[in-house]
Design a protein around this motif. Structure first.
Motif, PDB file in Angstrom:
ATOM      1  N   SER A  12       0.788  -1.237   0.000  1.00  0.00           N
ATOM      2  CA  SER A  12       0.000   0.000   0.000  1.00  0.00           C
ATOM      3  C   SER A  12       0.818   1.284   0.000  1.00  0.00           C
ATOM      4  O   SER A  12       0.239   2.362   0.035  1.00  0.00           O
ATOM      5  CB  SER A  12      -0.923  -0.004   1.216  1.00  0.00           C
ATOM      6  OG  SER A  12      -0.166  -0.113   2.398  1.00  0.00           O
ATOM      7  N   GLU A  54     -14.954  -4.453  -1.679  1.00  0.00           N
ATOM      8  CA  GLU A  54     -14.067  -3.363  -1.256  1.00  0.00           C
ATOM      9  C   GLU A  54     -13.010  -3.127  -2.334  1.00  0.00           C
ATOM     10  O   GLU A  54     -12.582  -4.061  -3.009  1.00  0.00           O
ATOM     11  CB  GLU A  54     -13.391  -3.711   0.069  1.00  0.00           C
ATOM     12  CG  GLU A  54     -14.356  -3.780   1.230  1.00  0.00           C
ATOM     13  CD  GLU A  54     -13.717  -4.395   2.456  1.00  0.00           C
ATOM     14  OE1 GLU A  54     -13.603  -3.677   3.469  1.00  0.00           O
ATOM     15  OE2 GLU A  54     -13.331  -5.581   2.391  1.00  0.00           O
ATOM     16  N   TYR A  72      -7.055   0.320  -1.106  1.00  0.00           N
ATOM     17  CA  TYR A  72      -6.364  -0.106   0.112  1.00  0.00           C
ATOM     18  C   TYR A  72      -7.218  -1.083   0.920  1.00  0.00           C
ATOM     19  O   TYR A  72      -6.718  -2.072   1.448  1.00  0.00           O
ATOM     20  CB  TYR A  72      -6.002   1.130   0.947  1.00  0.00           C
ATOM     21  CG  TYR A  72      -5.390   0.818   2.285  1.00  0.00           C
ATOM     22  CD1 TYR A  72      -4.043   0.481   2.382  1.00  0.00           C
ATOM     23  CD2 TYR A  72      -6.154   0.842   3.449  1.00  0.00           C
ATOM     24  CE1 TYR A  72      -3.474   0.182   3.610  1.00  0.00           C
ATOM     25  CE2 TYR A  72      -5.598   0.545   4.676  1.00  0.00           C
ATOM     26  CZ  TYR A  72      -4.253   0.213   4.754  1.00  0.00           C
ATOM     27  OH  TYR A  72      -3.706  -0.088   5.969  1.00  0.00           O
ATOM     28  N   ASP A  73      -8.527  -0.820   1.014  1.00  0.00           N
ATOM     29  CA  ASP A  73      -9.425  -1.678   1.792  1.00  0.00           C
ATOM     30  C   ASP A  73      -9.454  -3.111   1.271  1.00  0.00           C
ATOM     31  O   ASP A  73      -9.648  -4.043   2.033  1.00  0.00           O
ATOM     32  CB  ASP A  73     -10.843  -1.103   1.800  1.00  0.00           C
ATOM     33  CG  ASP A  73     -10.935   0.211   2.564  1.00  0.00           C
ATOM     34  OD1 ASP A  73     -10.063   0.462   3.424  1.00  0.00           O
ATOM     35  OD2 ASP A  73     -11.863   0.983   2.284  1.00  0.00           O
ATOM     36  N   GLN A 119      -6.771  -5.405   2.953  1.00  0.00           N
ATOM     37  CA  GLN A 119      -6.825  -5.676   4.381  1.00  0.00           C
ATOM     38  C   GLN A 119      -7.472  -7.031   4.659  1.00  0.00           C
ATOM     39  O   GLN A 119      -8.467  -7.391   4.048  1.00  0.00           O
ATOM     40  CB  GLN A 119      -7.595  -4.577   5.116  1.00  0.00           C
ATOM     41  CG  GLN A 119      -6.969  -3.194   4.916  1.00  0.00           C
ATOM     42  CD  GLN A 119      -5.491  -3.187   5.232  1.00  0.00           C
ATOM     43  OE1 GLN A 119      -5.081  -3.503   6.340  1.00  0.00           O
ATOM     44  NE2 GLN A 119      -4.679  -2.807   4.273  1.00  0.00           N
ATOM     45  N   GLN A 170      -9.629  -9.530   6.840  1.00  0.00           N
ATOM     46  CA  GLN A 170     -10.731  -9.468   7.802  1.00  0.00           C
ATOM     47  C   GLN A 170     -11.366 -10.846   7.890  1.00  0.00           C
ATOM     48  O   GLN A 170     -11.357 -11.590   6.933  1.00  0.00           O
ATOM     49  CB  GLN A 170     -11.772  -8.446   7.361  1.00  0.00           C
ATOM     50  CG  GLN A 170     -11.233  -7.034   7.264  1.00  0.00           C
ATOM     51  CD  GLN A 170     -12.188  -6.113   6.536  1.00  0.00           C
ATOM     52  OE1 GLN A 170     -13.159  -6.555   5.954  1.00  0.00           O
ATOM     53  NE2 GLN A 170     -11.891  -4.835   6.569  1.00  0.00           N
TER      54      GLN A 170
END
Length: 118
Positions: free
Chosen positions: A67, A108, A111-112, A115, A117
């Motif tokens: 990122s 998404e 950047y999201d 990630q 999750q």
């Protein structure tokens, strides 16, 4: 800004590079077995009594999306240090900007999408 780092290294350096990326806490990598050649142009081997020129050598390709330029440098430095033998055929590292990234499951983007999750 998203940046993709691709590294093509010797097969035998796979575990060292993977460990180096793990050490700097890189979360997502893609690894492929590939074939290629550079300046060394392969080697000759006797197969079933005949000499055969093996032009493409087995390599491992790492793909990592990061990122920031800071992470790009960290990843490149870690790979370079782990994959270095000083001999011809150590490999190459490429990096370039990514236009977009989309996480399939959630939709998404950017950047999201990078990630992790649950």
């Amino acid at each position: 800004m998203l940046i993709k780092v691709e590294a093509i290294v010797r097969e035998e350096m796979f575990e060292d590079v993977k460990a180096a990326l793990n050490q700097i806490e890189v979360n997502g990598i893609t690894v492929s077995q590939v074939m290629g050649c550079g300046a060394q142009k392969g080697y000759s081997e006797i197969i079933r009594g005949s000499e055969v020129d093996l032009v493409l050598l087995p390599k491992v390709k790492f793909e990592i999306v990061v990122s920031s330029e800071e992470w790009e440098k960290k990843v490149i430095d870690a790979i370079r240090e782990a994959a270095f033998t000083g001999e011809m055929g150590d490999g190459k590292i490429f990096s370039y900007e990514i236009r977009s990234a989309t996480k399939i499951r959630t939709g998404e983007t950017g950047y999201d999408a990078l990630q992790s999750q649950a």
